[in-house]
Enzyme design. Structure first.
Site, PDB file in Angstrom:
ATOM      1  N   TYR A 244      -2.036  -0.650   9.990  1.00  0.00           N
ATOM      2  CA  TYR A 244      -2.163  -1.000   8.567  1.00  0.00           C
ATOM      3  C   TYR A 244      -0.879  -0.655   7.815  1.00  0.00           C
ATOM      4  O   TYR A 244      -0.306  -1.490   7.111  1.00  0.00           O
ATOM      5  CB  TYR A 244      -3.358  -0.259   7.969  1.00  0.00           C
TER       6      TYR A 244
ATOM      7  N   SER B 190       0.866  -1.188   0.000  1.00  0.00           N
ATOM      8  CA  SER B 190       0.000   0.000   0.000  1.00  0.00           C
ATOM      9  C   SER B 190       0.896   1.229   0.000  1.00  0.00           C
ATOM     10  O   SER B 190       1.981   1.216   0.604  1.00  0.00           O
ATOM     11  CB  SER B 190      -0.874   0.010   1.259  1.00  0.00           C
TER      12      SER B 190
HETATM   13  N1  LIG Z   1      -8.447  -0.456  -2.443  1.00  0.00           N
HETATM   14  C1  LIG Z   1      -7.423   0.336  -2.163  1.00  0.00           C
HETATM   15  O1  LIG Z   1      -7.524   1.556  -2.304  1.00  0.00           O
HETATM   16  C2  LIG Z   1      -6.127  -0.222  -1.695  1.00  0.00           C
HETATM   17  C3  LIG Z   1      -5.066   0.672  -1.503  1.00  0.00           C
HETATM   18  C4  LIG Z   1      -3.849   0.178  -1.065  1.00  0.00           C
HETATM   19  C5  LIG Z   1      -3.702  -1.176  -0.811  1.00  0.00           C
HETATM   20  N2  LIG Z   1      -4.753  -2.020  -0.996  1.00  0.00           N
HETATM   21  C6  LIG Z   1      -4.537  -3.439  -0.706  1.00  0.00           C
HETATM   22  O2  LIG Z   1      -4.981  -4.225  -1.795  1.00  0.00           O
HETATM   23  C7  LIG Z   1      -5.461  -5.479  -1.309  1.00  0.00           C
HETATM   24  C8  LIG Z   1      -6.876  -5.721  -1.865  1.00  0.00           C
HETATM   25  O3  LIG Z   1      -7.703  -4.651  -1.447  1.00  0.00           O
HETATM   26  P1  LIG Z   1      -9.170  -4.418  -1.990  1.00  0.00           P
HETATM   27  O4  LIG Z   1      -9.409  -2.959  -1.928  1.00  0.00           O
HETATM   28  O5  LIG Z   1      -9.373  -5.169  -3.251  1.00  0.00           O
HETATM   29  O6  LIG Z   1      -9.987  -5.067  -0.778  1.00  0.00           O
HETATM   30  P2  LIG Z   1     -11.323  -5.957  -0.738  1.00  0.00           P
HETATM   31  O7  LIG Z   1     -11.840  -5.816   0.645  1.00  0.00           O
HETATM   32  O8  LIG Z   1     -12.215  -5.594  -1.879  1.00  0.00           O
HETATM   33  O9  LIG Z   1     -10.769  -7.424  -0.963  1.00  0.00           O
HETATM   34  C9  LIG Z   1      -9.979  -8.062   0.011  1.00  0.00           C
HETATM   35  C10 LIG Z   1     -10.382  -9.512   0.065  1.00  0.00           C
HETATM   36  O10 LIG Z   1      -9.555 -10.179   1.042  1.00  0.00           O
HETATM   37  C11 LIG Z   1     -10.372 -11.107   1.722  1.00  0.00           C
HETATM   38  N3  LIG Z   1      -9.794 -11.438   3.023  1.00  0.00           N
HETATM   39  C12 LIG Z   1      -9.746 -10.630   4.121  1.00  0.00           C
HETATM   40  N4  LIG Z   1      -9.197 -11.303   5.144  1.00  0.00           N
HETATM   41  C13 LIG Z   1      -8.896 -12.549   4.676  1.00  0.00           C
HETATM   42  C14 LIG Z   1      -8.327 -13.695   5.276  1.00  0.00           C
HETATM   43  N5  LIG Z   1      -7.951 -13.709   6.561  1.00  0.00           N
HETATM   44  N6  LIG Z   1      -8.186 -14.809   4.516  1.00  0.00           N
HETATM   45  C15 LIG Z   1      -8.567 -14.819   3.218  1.00  0.00           C
HETATM   46  N7  LIG Z   1      -9.130 -13.758   2.617  1.00  0.00           N
HETATM   47  C16 LIG Z   1      -9.289 -12.636   3.335  1.00  0.00           C
HETATM   48  C17 LIG Z   1     -11.721 -10.411   1.852  1.00  0.00           C
HETATM   49  O11 LIG Z   1     -12.768 -11.340   2.104  1.00  0.00           O
HETATM   50  C18 LIG Z   1     -11.850  -9.711   0.507  1.00  0.00           C
HETATM   51  O12 LIG Z   1     -12.550 -10.493  -0.432  1.00  0.00           O
HETATM   52  C19 LIG Z   1      -5.432  -5.401   0.206  1.00  0.00           C
HETATM   53  O13 LIG Z   1      -4.282  -6.050   0.684  1.00  0.00           O
HETATM   54  C20 LIG Z   1      -5.359  -3.915   0.478  1.00  0.00           C
HETATM   55  O14 LIG Z   1      -4.749  -3.622   1.705  1.00  0.00           O
HETATM   56  C21 LIG Z   1      -5.962  -1.574  -1.425  1.00  0.00           C
END
Ligand SMILES: NC(=O)c1ccc[n+]([C@@H]2O[C@H](COP(=O)([O-])OP(=O)(O)OC[C@H]3O[C@@H](n4cnc5c(N)ncnc54)[C@H](O)[C@@H]3O)[C@@H](O)[C@H]2O)c1
Length: 250
Positions: A152, A139
């Site tokens: 985080y 991130s």
């Molecule tokens: N969306 C953003 O703006 C953003 C920005 C920076 C980083 N990220 C990172 O990108 C990644 C994906 O984010 P996203 O926005 O698509 O999130 P999201 O919430 O849409 O998807 C994350 C998925 O991970 C699954 N998950 C959570 N805990 C879990 C566990 N213990 N075991 C298995 N699955 C699990 C959830 O059920 C969900 O389907 C994350 O690591 C997030 O930190 C996202």
């Protein structure tokens, strides 16, 4: 060409879902892993309907036995696993002085220990194949810091350190390891939840207005970068942090 097999974690939603679908389009068989069984099944179904290969794997990435059981099913279905995208994650907004030990431990377990467990369970397949690709979704908060997100951003900083270390430790086996730290990616379960918060709306709009490319990221933006990083073409790229963030860091 031997078919490649990838595990994408957190693939029921958002970035993981877009990545699973993108890699499947490139002919890679996908393990669609998520805590959410129905969501994983839906994504695997979409991939199969489009002519790809996928299996839904309900598992908790922070639990080694759960990961081992999922990987056994994936190997039974498609064979050894030589690509992993460590994407599953959770977020949270808590002022630093109010963070509890439980908040901290849960965040680090799901966002960082998970990558240790999942990758450690898969690397022997990569060593045996003499080829492997690891992509860790970090991130931009790891680079910039983020108020009320100490747990985080620390977990995501750990992903970058882990990435650089694995790149050095396993490069001799033709295994690459890179990190993608997204900024704000629209249309994911995580970001939709954040976006709904009254205190965040203004901040998110300011981020769009301040960036060189004046839009939020889409899950497909990240998926495209991951697809290149796991391709044969990217075999000389390792230990890198590839910002897919529209040029925004703050
Ligand atoms: N969306 C953003 O703006 C953003 C920005 C920076 C980083 N990220 C990172 O990108 C990644 C994906 O984010 P996203 O926005 O698509 O999130 P999201 O919430 O849409 O998807 C994350 C998925 O991970 C699954 N998950 C959570 N805990 C879990 C566990 N213990 N075991 C298995 N699955 C699990 C959830 O059920 C969900 O389907 C994350 O690591 C997030 O930190 C996202």
């Amino acid at each position: 060409m031997t078919e490649k097999v990838a595990l994408v974690t957190g693939a029921a939603n958002g970035i993981g879902k877009a990545t699973a679908k993108r890699l499947a389009r490139d002919g890679i068989a996908i393990g669609v892993l998520d805590l959410l069984e129905d969501g994983a099944a839906a994504v695997a179904g979409e991939i199969e309907q489009s002519g790809g290969k996928a299996i839904a794997l309900a598992a908790d990435v922070s639990d080694r036995e759960s990961v081992q059981a999922a990987l056994a099913r994936l190997r039974d279905a498609f064979g050894p696993v030589t690509i992993v995208v460590n994407n599953a994650g959770i977020t949270g907004f808590v002022p630093f002085l109010e963070l509890t030990d439980e908040d901290w431990d849960r965040m680090l377990a799901v966002n960082l220990k998970s990558a240790f467990i999942v990758t450690q369970e898969i690397i022997p397949d990569m060593i045996a194949a003499g080829w492997g690709r690891i992509v860790n979704i970090s991130s931009s908060s790891a680079q910039s810091g983020a108020v009320k997100m100490a747990h985080y951003s620390s977990s995501k900083g750990g992903m970058i350190a882990l990435t650089r270390t694995l790149a050095q430790e396993f490069g001799e086996h033709n295994i690459t390891c890179n990190a993608v730290p997204p900024r704000f990616v629209h249309n994911t379960a995580m970001s939709n939840e954040s976006f709904e918060r009254e205190d965040m709306k203004e901040r998110f709009q300011a981020m769009v207005d301040a960036g060189p490319i004046r839009r939020h990221g889409e899950p497909e933006d990240i998926a495209g970068a991951v697809a290149w990083l796991v391709s044969d073409e990217a075999g000389y790229v390792t230990g890198q942090v590839i910002g897919v963030n529209g040029g925004r860091y703050i």
